[in-house]
Scaffold this motif. Structure first.
Motif, PDB file in Angstrom:
ATOM      1  N   THR A  87       0.813  -1.217   0.000  1.00 43.84           N
ATOM      2  CA  THR A  87       0.000   0.000   0.000  1.00 43.84           C
ATOM      3  C   THR A  87       0.848   1.270   0.000  1.00 43.84           C
ATOM      4  O   THR A  87       2.067   1.246   0.162  1.00 43.84           O
ATOM      5  N   THR A  88       0.162   2.384  -0.148  1.00 43.04           N
ATOM      6  CA  THR A  88       0.823   3.690  -0.158  1.00 43.04           C
ATOM      7  C   THR A  88       1.518   4.002   1.165  1.00 43.04           C
ATOM      8  O   THR A  88       2.391   4.873   1.209  1.00 43.04           O
ATOM      9  N   GLU A  89       1.163   3.315   2.242  1.00 37.63           N
ATOM     10  CA  GLU A  89       1.843   3.548   3.513  1.00 37.63           C
ATOM     11  C   GLU A  89       3.343   3.253   3.389  1.00 37.63           C
ATOM     12  O   GLU A  89       4.180   3.973   3.955  1.00 37.63           O
ATOM     13  N   ILE A  90       3.699   2.206   2.649  1.00 36.69           N
ATOM     14  CA  ILE A  90       5.107   1.843   2.487  1.00 36.69           C
ATOM     15  C   ILE A  90       5.830   2.905   1.664  1.00 36.69           C
ATOM     16  O   ILE A  90       6.977   3.271   1.965  1.00 36.69           O
ATOM     17  N   PHE A  91       5.178   3.422   0.647  1.00 35.11           N
ATOM     18  CA  PHE A  91       5.732   4.517  -0.156  1.00 35.11           C
ATOM     19  C   PHE A  91       6.006   5.733   0.716  1.00 35.11           C
ATOM     20  O   PHE A  91       7.111   6.312   0.682  1.00 35.11           O
ATOM     21  N   ASN A  92       5.033   6.135   1.512  1.00 35.34           N
ATOM     22  CA  ASN A  92       5.198   7.307   2.375  1.00 35.34           C
ATOM     23  C   ASN A  92       6.272   7.078   3.437  1.00 35.34           C
ATOM     24  O   ASN A  92       7.054   7.985   3.746  1.00 35.34           O
ATOM     25  N   THR A  93       6.313   5.877   3.985  1.00 31.89           N
ATOM     26  CA  THR A  93       7.337   5.551   4.977  1.00 31.89           C
ATOM     27  C   THR A  93       8.729   5.634   4.373  1.00 31.89           C
ATOM     28  O   THR A  93       9.666   6.166   4.987  1.00 31.89           O
ATOM     29  N   PHE A  94       8.878   5.110   3.152  1.00 31.85           N
ATOM     30  CA  PHE A  94      10.175   5.134   2.469  1.00 31.85           C
ATOM     31  C   PHE A  94      10.647   6.570   2.255  1.00 31.85           C
ATOM     32  O   PHE A  94      11.818   6.896   2.497  1.00 31.85           O
ATOM     33  N   ILE A  95       9.755   7.437   1.832  1.00 35.11           N
ATOM     34  CA  ILE A  95      10.108   8.839   1.603  1.00 35.11           C
ATOM     35  C   ILE A  95      10.505   9.516   2.909  1.00 35.11           C
ATOM     36  O   ILE A  95      11.509  10.232   2.987  1.00 35.11           O
ATOM     37  N   GLN A  96       9.744   9.267   3.980  1.00 33.22           N
ATOM     38  CA  GLN A  96      10.043   9.895   5.268  1.00 33.22           C
ATOM     39  C   GLN A  96      11.353   9.375   5.856  1.00 33.22           C
ATOM     40  O   GLN A  96      12.183  10.145   6.342  1.00 33.22           O
ATOM     41  N   GLU A  97      11.545   8.066   5.811  1.00 31.10           N
ATOM     42  CA  GLU A  97      12.735   7.457   6.416  1.00 31.10           C
ATOM     43  C   GLU A  97      14.025   7.893   5.720  1.00 31.10           C
ATOM     44  O   GLU A  97      15.088   7.921   6.335  1.00 31.10           O
ATOM     45  N   ASN A  98      13.927   8.226   4.442  1.00 31.16           N
ATOM     46  CA  ASN A  98      15.113   8.599   3.678  1.00 31.16           C
ATOM     47  C   ASN A  98      15.182  10.097   3.380  1.00 31.16           C
ATOM     48  O   ASN A  98      15.990  10.522   2.537  1.00 31.16           O
ATOM     49  N   SER A  99      14.350  10.873   4.061  1.00 29.93           N
ATOM     50  CA  SER A  99      14.352  12.340   3.937  1.00 29.93           C
ATOM     51  C   SER A  99      14.288  12.787   2.480  1.00 29.93           C
ATOM     52  O   SER A  99      15.020  13.698   2.053  1.00 29.93           O
ATOM     53  N   LEU A 100      13.413  12.137   1.719  1.00 26.88           N
ATOM     54  CA  LEU A 100      13.284  12.463   0.295  1.00 26.88           C
ATOM     55  C   LEU A 100      12.336  13.627   0.032  1.00 26.88           C
ATOM     56  O   LEU A 100      12.250  14.118  -1.096  1.00 26.88           O
ATOM     57  N   ASP A 101      11.625  14.065   1.063  1.00 25.95           N
ATOM     58  CA  ASP A 101      10.674  15.174   0.882  1.00 25.95           C
ATOM     59  C   ASP A 101      11.360  16.410   0.308  1.00 25.95           C
ATOM     60  O   ASP A 101      10.819  17.066  -0.594  1.00 25.95           O
ATOM     61  N   SER A 102      12.536  16.737   0.836  1.00 20.67           N
ATOM     62  CA  SER A 102      13.233  17.940   0.378  1.00 20.67           C
ATOM     63  C   SER A 102      13.647  17.804  -1.083  1.00 20.67           C
ATOM     64  O   SER A 102      13.587  18.781  -1.847  1.00 20.67           O
ATOM     65  N   GLN A 103      14.067  16.588  -1.486  1.00 19.87           N
ATOM     66  CA  GLN A 103      14.454  16.370  -2.877  1.00 19.87           C
ATOM     67  C   GLN A 103      13.250  16.493  -3.806  1.00 19.87           C
ATOM     68  O   GLN A 103      13.354  17.040  -4.907  1.00 19.87           O
ATOM     69  N   ILE A 104      12.109  15.995  -3.346  1.00 20.68           N
ATOM     70  CA  ILE A 104      10.893  16.048  -4.166  1.00 20.68           C
ATOM     71  C   ILE A 104      10.398  17.486  -4.301  1.00 20.68           C
ATOM     72  O   ILE A 104       9.967  17.911  -5.380  1.00 20.68           O
ATOM     73  N   LYS A 105      10.471  18.270  -3.209  1.00 23.24           N
ATOM     74  CA  LYS A 105       9.986  19.646  -3.238  1.00 23.24           C
ATOM     75  C   LYS A 105      10.785  20.517  -4.197  1.00 23.24           C
ATOM     76  O   LYS A 105      10.233  21.406  -4.852  1.00 23.24           O
ATOM     77  N   LYS A 106      12.099  20.282  -4.287  1.00 25.03           N
ATOM     78  CA  LYS A 106      12.915  21.111  -5.179  1.00 25.03           C
ATOM     79  C   LYS A 106      13.065  20.504  -6.576  1.00 25.03           C
ATOM     80  O   LYS A 106      13.739  21.072  -7.436  1.00 25.03           O
ATOM     81  N   TYR A 107      12.428  19.388  -6.796  1.00 26.51           N
ATOM     82  CA  TYR A 107      12.499  18.703  -8.092  1.00 26.51           C
ATOM     83  C   TYR A 107      11.749  19.491  -9.159  1.00 26.51           C
ATOM     84  O   TYR A 107      10.590  19.866  -8.979  1.00 26.51           O
ATOM     85  N   ARG A 108      12.416  19.747 -10.272  1.00 26.56           N
ATOM     86  CA  ARG A 108      11.803  20.425 -11.424  1.00 26.56           C
ATOM     87  C   ARG A 108      11.779  19.431 -12.575  1.00 26.56           C
ATOM     88  O   ARG A 108      12.766  19.264 -13.292  1.00 26.56           O
ATOM     89  N   TRP A 109      10.645  18.790 -12.743  1.00 25.95           N
ATOM     90  CA  TRP A 109      10.555  17.659 -13.655  1.00 25.95           C
ATOM     91  C   TRP A 109      10.819  18.025 -15.110  1.00 25.95           C
ATOM     92  O   TRP A 109      11.189  17.171 -15.915  1.00 25.95           O
ATOM     93  N   ASP A 110      10.632  19.291 -15.459  1.00 25.75           N
ATOM     94  CA  ASP A 110      10.831  19.703 -16.849  1.00 25.75           C
ATOM     95  C   ASP A 110      12.261  20.161 -17.121  1.00 25.75           C
ATOM     96  O   ASP A 110      12.575  20.607 -18.227  1.00 25.75           O
ATOM     97  N   GLU A 111      13.158  20.035 -16.130  1.00 25.21           N
ATOM     98  CA  GLU A 111      14.558  20.386 -16.328  1.00 25.21           C
ATOM     99  C   GLU A 111      15.367  19.147 -16.704  1.00 25.21           C
ATOM    100  O   GLU A 111      15.163  18.068 -16.141  1.00 25.21           O
ATOM    101  N   GLU A 112      16.283  19.308 -17.627  1.00 29.24           N
ATOM    102  CA  GLU A 112      17.097  18.199 -18.105  1.00 29.24           C
ATOM    103  C   GLU A 112      17.921  17.592 -16.967  1.00 29.24           C
ATOM    104  O   GLU A 112      18.494  18.311 -16.152  1.00 29.24           O
ATOM    105  N   LEU A 113      17.941  16.293 -16.898  1.00 28.59           N
ATOM    106  CA  LEU A 113      18.704  15.503 -15.925  1.00 28.59           C
ATOM    107  C   LEU A 113      18.160  15.573 -14.490  1.00 28.59           C
ATOM    108  O   LEU A 113      18.706  14.916 -13.600  1.00 28.59           O
ATOM    109  N   ALA A 114      17.112  16.347 -14.253  1.00 33.10           N
ATOM    110  CA  ALA A 114      16.582  16.468 -12.890  1.00 33.10           C
ATOM    111  C   ALA A 114      16.040  15.119 -12.395  1.00 33.10           C
ATOM    112  O   ALA A 114      16.245  14.749 -11.224  1.00 33.10           O
TER     113      ALA A 114
END
Length: 245
Positions: free
Chosen positions: A82-109
């Motif tokens: 379930t999505t709980e595992i996805f959310n746990t993975f993001i929280q445990e690995n501090s990926l929130d900050s990477q996702i917030k600054k992610y610009r999907w339309d930029e090359e190599l991002a």
């Protein structure tokens, strides 16, 4: 290929709806296989569609009306992450900050974000559940995306998220490594540019997307060290009415 534990062959595989996966459940849930759930979040659009199709095709009136068809249909062994595992993975690995600054339309991002996902680690409690999955399913597996926005009317996300096949061979630790690698790649595909562009097209960028996963038996027959499908194809339907004048 079945011989190689390192196989990473893959293929890339609607509003917010999802069946909440609470731990079990009724006899009907058990019959449908819904008790095979990791986490207490949502199981996503693809999983919902799979369950609805199974529920319909296993109805007695449907089986009575088309016995020559329904008797040949077998639903693969399935476990829902379930999505709980996805959310746990993001929280445990501090990926929130990477996702917030992610610009999907930029090359190599996306390449950079993808690397951060692959470097992430699962908590031991989750790894223990993954080991249980591999013990229960000792055969080649398909690790399939099932996001909250996926497979809804008008927004199929066909080919936008990832699905990976793993051979599930080798030592128990090699099998676990294969499995975790595939799960992390499916999680990362939540933010791949094709999916993000599709969300933009359908005005879904502001919706909070989360990824669940279907773990399914890869159906086929072994031939000279490879698992090959007995039959494969894509079905299309046709609407005789025009949507617009």
């Amino acid at each position: 290929r079945l011989r190689s534990p390192g196989t990473k062959d893959s293929y890339a595989s609607g509003r917010l709806s999802g069946r909440r996966a609470t731990r079990c459940r009724s006899d009907e849930d058990k019959r449908m296989g819904i008790e095979n759930v990791i986490g207490s979040g949502l199981i996503g659009g693809k999983a919902n569609g799979f369950l609805k199709a199974r529920q319909y095709l296993e109805r007695q009136d449907v089986q009575d009306s088309a016995p020559a068809v329904t008797r040949f249909i077998r639903f693969p062994e399935t476990i829902y992450i379930t999505t709980e595992i996805f959310n746990t993975f993001i929280q445990e690995n501090s990926l929130d900050s990477q996702i917030k600054k992610y610009r999907w339309d930029e090359e190599l991002a996306y390449e950079l974000l993808h690397k951060h996902f692959l470097m992430g680690r699962f908590p031991e409690a989750v790894l223990s559940q993954f080991r249980d999955i591999l013990k229960k399913m000792p055969y080649p597996l398909a690790i399939r995306s099932s996001s909250l926005l996926e497979d809804h009317p008008g927004t199929s996300f066909a080919g936008k998220y990832a699905t990976f096949f793993i051979s599930n061979r080798g030592s128990s630790e090699e099998q676990l490594e294969q499995f975790c690698h595939a799960v992390k790649k499916v999680f990362a595909s939540t933010y791949n540019p094709n999916a993000m562009n599709y969300r933009k097209k359908h005005k879904l960028l502001k919706e909070k997307e989360q990824m669940a996963i279907l773990v399914q038996e890869a159906i086929g027959r072994e031939y000279k060290g490879y698992l090959l499908p007995l039959m494969a194809g894509v079905g299309f339907s046709r609407n005789g009415y025009r949507w617009n004048p």
